[in-house]
Enzyme design. Structure first.
Site, PDB file in Angstrom:
ATOM      1  CG  HIS A 158      -0.309  -6.636  -0.805  1.00 38.35           C
ATOM      2  ND1 HIS A 158      -0.370  -6.935   0.534  1.00 38.35           N
ATOM      3  CD2 HIS A 158       0.149  -5.360  -0.886  1.00 38.35           C
ATOM      4  CE1 HIS A 158       0.035  -5.878   1.235  1.00 38.35           C
ATOM      5  NE2 HIS A 158       0.374  -4.920   0.404  1.00 38.35           N
ATOM      6  CG  ASP A 193       5.595  -3.524   2.396  1.00 37.65           C
ATOM      7  OD1 ASP A 193       6.070  -3.070   1.332  1.00 37.65           O
ATOM      8  OD2 ASP A 193       4.480  -3.176   2.852  1.00 37.65           O
ATOM      9  CG  HIS A 195       0.972  -2.209   3.438  1.00 40.51           C
ATOM     10  ND1 HIS A 195       1.870  -1.425   2.728  1.00 40.51           N
ATOM     11  CD2 HIS A 195      -0.046  -1.403   3.804  1.00 40.51           C
ATOM     12  CE1 HIS A 195       1.385  -0.182   2.656  1.00 40.51           C
ATOM     13  NE2 HIS A 195       0.242  -0.143   3.307  1.00 40.51           N
ATOM     14  CG  ASP A 282       5.584   0.230   2.590  1.00 37.43           C
ATOM     15  OD1 ASP A 282       6.297  -0.536   3.263  1.00 37.43           O
ATOM     16  OD2 ASP A 282       4.681  -0.171   1.823  1.00 37.43           O
TER      17      ASP A 282
HETATM   18 ZN   LIG Z   1       3.589  -1.876   1.605  1.00 33.55          ZN
END
Ligand SMILES: [Zn+2]
Length: 351
Positions: A158, A193, A195, A282
């Site tokens: 991120h 991931d 996200h 995740d």
């Molecule tokens: Zn994540």
């Protein structure tokens, strides 16, 4: 397979987070590191402490201001009256930002895009050592290993060139990709991931020499919200070299594996010299940040698919939070990538 982990990262144990307007515990706990180490142990993998990478490795990806901020923020923060134990921003620049601030509160807002990436006493050492792990894994692959794994904590995908968010500080995967790029004309990054890898996308968005592909839960209704959509395809020279594959919330193994297949086809067409895998765990059905519903067996199949792509591969740990399945999920993925049968770890008495 060589694996890298820096014991110093276990001292990074962030506490602060805001969830739905309530102060909660941060999900990126040090316990994650212990559960992931147990996954390596289940496969008989013994991690090595990495040598220190060059500052230049960080600075090919991040701004000098950002790196200096990460290194000094906690010490400076402690000089504030009634300072909390962690650096957490309480103001952020608007889109019209123009002047880099001097005060630590201003710089915290500038460089930390949300309050989920608090900086504690040991965070700089942990993130610097996580970057060391990523570069060491890249070096192993450059030296001829078919794959290597970096147990990076904190994660990094991120973080863009100048700011951190979402449990991340330095962008380990981007640092590994940039290091590989010094030796290969083209490098690909595949982010699985749950996200969207918004920081990695931003870092390479205008480049044709680093292809970025991310598979994630649809950001219309899921973190990081502002990026990760199909229409984001790159810009300038990088147009066509960013691919976002957003899946509906709660998608399971079938849709996830279809997306991985599609991603690997795009990567094969790009013909990179090496692949960096942002390995978030995740997407699992029992992850506390649940966005998709991938099973443990689904991770094993994904590992097999990545290995079958037959590209030199640097696997960099991203998310995957505290659940009873985290150890199994890492062992399943790496076991799949290494061609180890599931019973190799599924019957382990330590479970
Ligand atoms: Zn994540």
């Amino acid at each position: 397979m060589r694996c890298f982990h820096a014991p110093e990262s276990l001292a990074h144990d962030p506490d602060f987070r805001i969830t739905n307007g309530r102060v909660t515990r941060n999900a990126e706990r040090a316990e994650r590191g212990r559960l992931l180490l147990a996954g390596l142990d289940r496969l008989g993998l013994v991690p090595e402490a990495p040598p220190r990478c060059d500052d230049a490795d960080l600075l090919t990806v991040h701004t000098p201001e950002f790196v200096a901020f990460l290194e000094t923020a906690w010490t400076e923060w402690q000089k504030l009256p009634n300072a909390g134990a962690e650096v957490v921003p309480n103001t952020h620049p608007q889109k019209t930002r123009s002047t880099y601030p001097r005060h630590i509160l201003g710089r915290a807002g500038w460089h930390l895009a949300d309050p989920s990436a608090p900086i504690g006493e040991h965070s700089w050492t942990a993130t610097r050592r996580a970057a060391d792990c990523a570069v060491a894994a890249a070096r192993a692959v450059l030296d001829g290993d078919p794959m290597a794994y970096a147990l990076c904590r904190p994660p990094g995908h991120h973080s863009d060139a100048d700011s951190a968010s979402g449990h991340c500080l330095l962008n380990n995967a981007a640092i590994a990709a940039a290091h590989l790029r010094r030796h290969h004309e083209r490098v690909a990054v595949l982010d699985i991931d749950v996200h969207h890898g918004n920081g990695t996308q931003a870092i390479f968005y205008d480049r044709a020499d680093v292809l970025t592909v991310s598979i994630h839960a649809d950001p219309m209704d899921y973190y990081p919200f502002f990026n990760g959509h199909a229409h984001e395809t790159g810009q300038g020279a990088g147009e066509g070299y960013n691919l976002n594959l957003a899946l509906p919330r709660d998608s399971g193994d079938g849709a996830w594996h279809d997306a991985i297949r599609q991603a690997l086809a795009r990567i094969a067409a790009f013909a990179p010299g090496a692949l960096v895998l942002s390995l978030g765990l995740d997407a699992h059905e029992n992850d506390p940040l649940r966005g998709l519903a991938v099973t443990t067996n689904g991770f094993q199949v994904a590992g097999e698919m990545i290995a079958a792509a037959a590209l030199p591969c640097v696997m960099v740990q991203e998310g995957g939070y505290l659940s009873a399945d985290l150890t199994d999920n890492l062992a399943a993925f790496l076991g799949g990538a290494m061609g180890k049968a599931p019973e190799t770890f599924a019957t382990d008495g330590a479970r």
